[in-house]
Structure formats: structure tokens, C-alpha cells
Scaffold this motif. Structure first.
Motif, PDB file in Angstrom:
ATOM      1  N   THR A 266       0.874  -1.177   0.000  1.00 35.32           N
ATOM      2  CA  THR A 266       0.000   0.000   0.000  1.00 35.32           C
ATOM      3  C   THR A 266       0.912   1.228   0.000  1.00 35.32           C
ATOM      4  OG1 THR A 266      -0.150  -0.111   2.408  1.00 35.32           O
ATOM      5  CG2 THR A 266      -1.991  -1.028   1.153  1.00 35.32           C
ATOM      6  N   PRO A 267       0.546   2.268  -0.736  1.00 37.68           N
ATOM      7  CA  PRO A 267       1.430   3.434  -0.846  1.00 37.68           C
ATOM      8  C   PRO A 267       1.480   4.243   0.446  1.00 37.68           C
ATOM      9  CG  PRO A 267      -0.647   3.853  -1.950  1.00 37.68           C
ATOM     10  CD  PRO A 267      -0.684   2.430  -1.537  1.00 37.68           C
ATOM     11  N   ARG A 268       2.650   4.839   0.683  1.00 37.79           N
ATOM     12  CA  ARG A 268       2.802   5.755   1.806  1.00 37.79           C
ATOM     13  C   ARG A 268       2.618   7.200   1.353  1.00 37.79           C
ATOM     14  NH1 ARG A 268       6.749   1.724   3.451  1.00 37.79           N
ATOM     15  NH2 ARG A 268       8.319   2.595   2.036  1.00 37.79           N
ATOM     16  N   LYS A 269       2.843   7.443   0.058  1.00 36.90           N
ATOM     17  CA  LYS A 269       2.743   8.784  -0.508  1.00 36.90           C
ATOM     18  C   LYS A 269       2.152   8.685  -1.913  1.00 36.90           C
ATOM     19  CE  LYS A 269       7.155  10.207   1.652  1.00 36.90           C
ATOM     20  NZ  LYS A 269       8.522  10.700   1.359  1.00 36.90           N
ATOM     21  N   ASP A 270       1.859   9.856  -2.483  1.00 35.82           N
ATOM     22  CA  ASP A 270       1.532   9.918  -3.909  1.00 35.82           C
ATOM     23  C   ASP A 270       2.067  11.215  -4.529  1.00 35.82           C
ATOM     24  OD1 ASP A 270      -0.216  11.840  -2.959  1.00 35.82           O
ATOM     25  OD2 ASP A 270      -2.034  10.866  -3.703  1.00 35.82           O
ATOM     26  N   THR A 271       3.069  11.807  -3.875  1.00 35.46           N
ATOM     27  CA  THR A 271       3.582  13.129  -4.261  1.00 35.46           C
ATOM     28  C   THR A 271       4.109  13.157  -5.692  1.00 35.46           C
ATOM     29  OG1 THR A 271       4.239  13.426  -1.955  1.00 35.46           O
ATOM     30  CG2 THR A 271       5.098  15.003  -3.565  1.00 35.46           C
ATOM     31  N   VAL A 272       4.976  12.215  -6.015  1.00 40.23           N
ATOM     32  CA  VAL A 272       5.582  12.183  -7.351  1.00 40.23           C
ATOM     33  C   VAL A 272       4.535  11.830  -8.399  1.00 40.23           C
ATOM     34  CG1 VAL A 272       7.300  11.044  -8.809  1.00 40.23           C
ATOM     35  CG2 VAL A 272       7.870  11.655  -6.446  1.00 40.23           C
ATOM     36  N   THR A 273       3.667  10.878  -8.078  1.00 43.84           N
ATOM     37  CA  THR A 273       2.607  10.493  -9.012  1.00 43.84           C
ATOM     38  C   THR A 273       1.745  11.700  -9.368  1.00 43.84           C
ATOM     39  OG1 THR A 273       2.538   8.273  -8.030  1.00 43.84           O
ATOM     40  CG2 THR A 273       0.665   8.931  -9.387  1.00 43.84           C
ATOM     41  N   ARG A 274       1.323  12.460  -8.364  1.00 45.37           N
ATOM     42  CA  ARG A 274       0.474  13.635  -8.598  1.00 45.37           C
ATOM     43  C   ARG A 274       1.211  14.697  -9.416  1.00 45.37           C
ATOM     44  NH1 ARG A 274      -4.281  11.497  -8.240  1.00 45.37           N
ATOM     45  NH2 ARG A 274      -4.880  10.779  -6.162  1.00 45.37           N
ATOM     46  N   GLN A 275       2.469  14.883  -9.123  1.00 41.64           N
ATOM     47  CA  GLN A 275       3.257  15.879  -9.851  1.00 41.64           C
ATOM     48  C   GLN A 275       3.344  15.512 -11.334  1.00 41.64           C
ATOM     49  OE1 GLN A 275       7.166  16.391  -8.174  1.00 41.64           O
ATOM     50  NE2 GLN A 275       7.551  18.310  -9.263  1.00 41.64           N
ATOM     51  N   LEU A 276       3.573  14.243 -11.613  1.00 40.80           N
ATOM     52  CA  LEU A 276       3.677  13.798 -13.003  1.00 40.80           C
ATOM     53  C   LEU A 276       2.322  13.846 -13.704  1.00 40.80           C
ATOM     54  CD1 LEU A 276       6.166  10.848 -12.466  1.00 40.80           C
ATOM     55  CD2 LEU A 276       6.606  12.952 -13.756  1.00 40.80           C
TER      56      LEU A 276
END
Length: 287
Positions: A266-276
Motif C-alpha cells: 500500500t502506498p505511503r505517498k503519492d507526491t511524485v505520481t500527482r506531480q507527473l
């Protein structure tokens, strides 16, 4: 319930525009008998082709790898005509192209002096809203052949993997070969570890994804570290984010990964995904 797709109103087959029910091929077409053919799918945002040259480059590469004598680049005009004829000049759509070796008595070698069979059609695709999706995916053994860089019409292993996932209530099946993730049944996998983006290096075990390359370019533009390197199952404990890419998938966040027995990520973050995702929207929509 599985989504139901509709047939296009017409298709281009060997130089003619005809209704699907009138589009027939010989039982000795090698695409029908042996899966001896190549295909490509190109997205159109509001009627405009996205990365057309790159899609045609990949089509031409695959044709040359299997020695089908066909020049892919002039087909761009027919693709544009398909969009117009389908009434999709201002809509989101995709064009499917399939080129088989052609018709000949069945052999396990390439017959000489035969003409390829060319099929092409346009169809509407919902490309908006990908940034709001979160996929739950299955992970299983990669049982495909060793030339996944060739976009072959012989997709039975991919179909079996995807069916296994869909039948169990998942959105995709991400595949593992000798303990390392390769790609999805119809997508490319990216992992984010400690702020660095990882994806499987190009080679015979993955398809050279056009959207994959777009994401790598975006990462470099955004000064996000990138490593084209394999990720092992045991490394999932270090992974913060996973996302999948593809021609019509675009960039989709992975909400969880499951083996047949249990949840394994399960993901801990989604920062990079959202940025891309935001940068991809700017690139395709100007937003």
C-alpha cells in the motif's frame, strides 16, 4: 461486470472503407492462423494525435523485427482520415492499426512474395479523469515469451494475465519474472523509492512504451531522479509509490498490490505520481 465495447461504424481494410460485418479475411491469413502480425494504438486528444511519430516509430521497429515488409509512416494520413470519418475530430479517441504478414499456405517459416493485410479504425476513448483513478492490482508470474518488445498480435499470455486479475476484482496484473517486476499485462510499471523513480530498463522483457518515455522526459524536466533499473519483490518494503502508464491508461496511481494470498503493498505517498499527472495534463490538455 466487465465493460462492453462497441464495434466501430467502419474500418479500413486493405485499401477500402467498409462496415465491420463486411470486413473479411482469408482463413489462411497468418494473423488469424499464427498471430503473425503487429499492432499499434495511438491516442488523440480532442482530435489531435499525441506522439504520432513515436507510435509510428514503434510500429516500424516491430515490423522490421519480424520482417514484415511494410512502410508504416504513410499510414498517418489514413489514421487522420479515420478520425474524420468517425466524427471524432474534436473528441478524445484512439486509432488501432494492425498489420499481418498476409495470406499464404500455413508454414512455420516466412513465406515469400505475399502482401500484408492492413486493418485500421478509429474509436472514442475516455481519456479525461485518469488522475482521479486508483487501481488495485494483482501481481503474478510473468509467463510471456522473451520478445515483449515486439508489439505482436499474439497476446494470449497477456490476455490470460489480465483475465486472472479482472476475474478476481482487480484492475490490472503486474508481472514478475525471476523475482523482478517487468510490466503490467497492458501497462508499464513505475516505482518511487526515496524520491527516485525506478522502471524496468528497455529490452526484450518489456514493451518500449511511448507514455513510458514521456514520463521519463517529464521526470528529467522536473529534476526528479530516475533509474532505469529492475525492482525486486523484496524491495516493495522500501517503495513509497507505484503508478502505471500506457497509451490510454496515461498515468494511474496504484492503491494496492496483491498476491493470490494477501496484500503486499500500500502506498505511503503519492507526491511524485500527482506531480507527473499534473505535468502530463499540461502536455496533453494545456492545463
Amino acid at each position: 461486470m466487465k465493460p462492453v465495447k462497441e464495434y466501430p461504424a467502419e474500418v479500413y481494410l486493405n485499401g477500402s472503407w467498409i462496415k465491420p460485418q463486411q470486413a473479411t479475411i482469408s482463413v489462411f491469413d497468418r494473423g488469424f492462423m499464427l498471430g503473425d502480425g503487429i499492432y499499434e494504438v495511438t491516442p488523440y486528444y480532442s482530435g489531435k494525435a499525441f506522439k504520432l511519430k513515436e507510435h509510428l516509430d514503434r510500429l516500424q521497429y516491430c515490423l522490421e523485427e519480424v520482417q514484415i515488409n511494410f512502410d508504416a509512416y504513410p499510414i498517418a494520413e489514413i489514421m487522420a482520415e479515420a478520425i474524420e470519418r468517425a466524427g471524432l475530430a474534436e473528441s478524445d479517441a484512439a486509432v488501432y492499426v494492425q498489420i499481418t504478414r498476409g495470406v499464404a499456405p500455413r508454414t512455420h517459416y516466412y513465406p515469400e512474395k505475399i502482401s500484408p493485410t492492413v486493418l485500421l479504425y478509429a474509436y472514442p476513448v475516455k481519456l479525461e479523469g485518469f488522475e482521479n483513478k486508483e487501481w488495485k492490482v494483482l501481481s503474478s508470474k510473468d509467463k510471456r515469451w522473451h520478445r515483449c518488445d515486439i508489439k505482436s498480435t499474439a497476446l494470449l499470455a497477456n490476455v490470460m494475465a489480465n483475465e486472472e486479475a479482472i476475474a478476481r476484482g482487480y484492475d490490472e496484473n503486474i508481472l514478475v519474472r525471476k523475482g523482478y517486476f517487468t510490466e503490467g499485462s497492458h501497462s508499464t510499471i513505475f516505482f518511487v523509492k526515496h524520491g527516485t523513480v525506478f522502471t524496468h530498463p528497455e529490452g526484450p522483457h518489456i514493451l518500449s512504451g511511448v507514455t513510458r518515455q514521456v514520463v521519463l522526459d517529464l521526470c528529467r524536466d522536473l529534476k526528479i531522479k530516475v533509474r532505469e533499473d529492475k525492482v525486486h519483490l523484496d524491495e516493495l518494503v522500501e517503495v513509497d509509490e507505484i503508478f502505471l502508464t500506457g497509451t490510454t491508461t496515461q498515468i494511474v496511481k496504484v492503491a494496492s498490490v496483491h498476491s493470490l494470498e494477501k496484500e503486499i503493498f500500500t502506498p505511503r505517498k503519492d507526491t511524485v505520481t500527482r506531480q507527473l499527472q499534473e505535468e502530463f495534463l499540461k502536455l496533453t490538455r494545456g492545463k
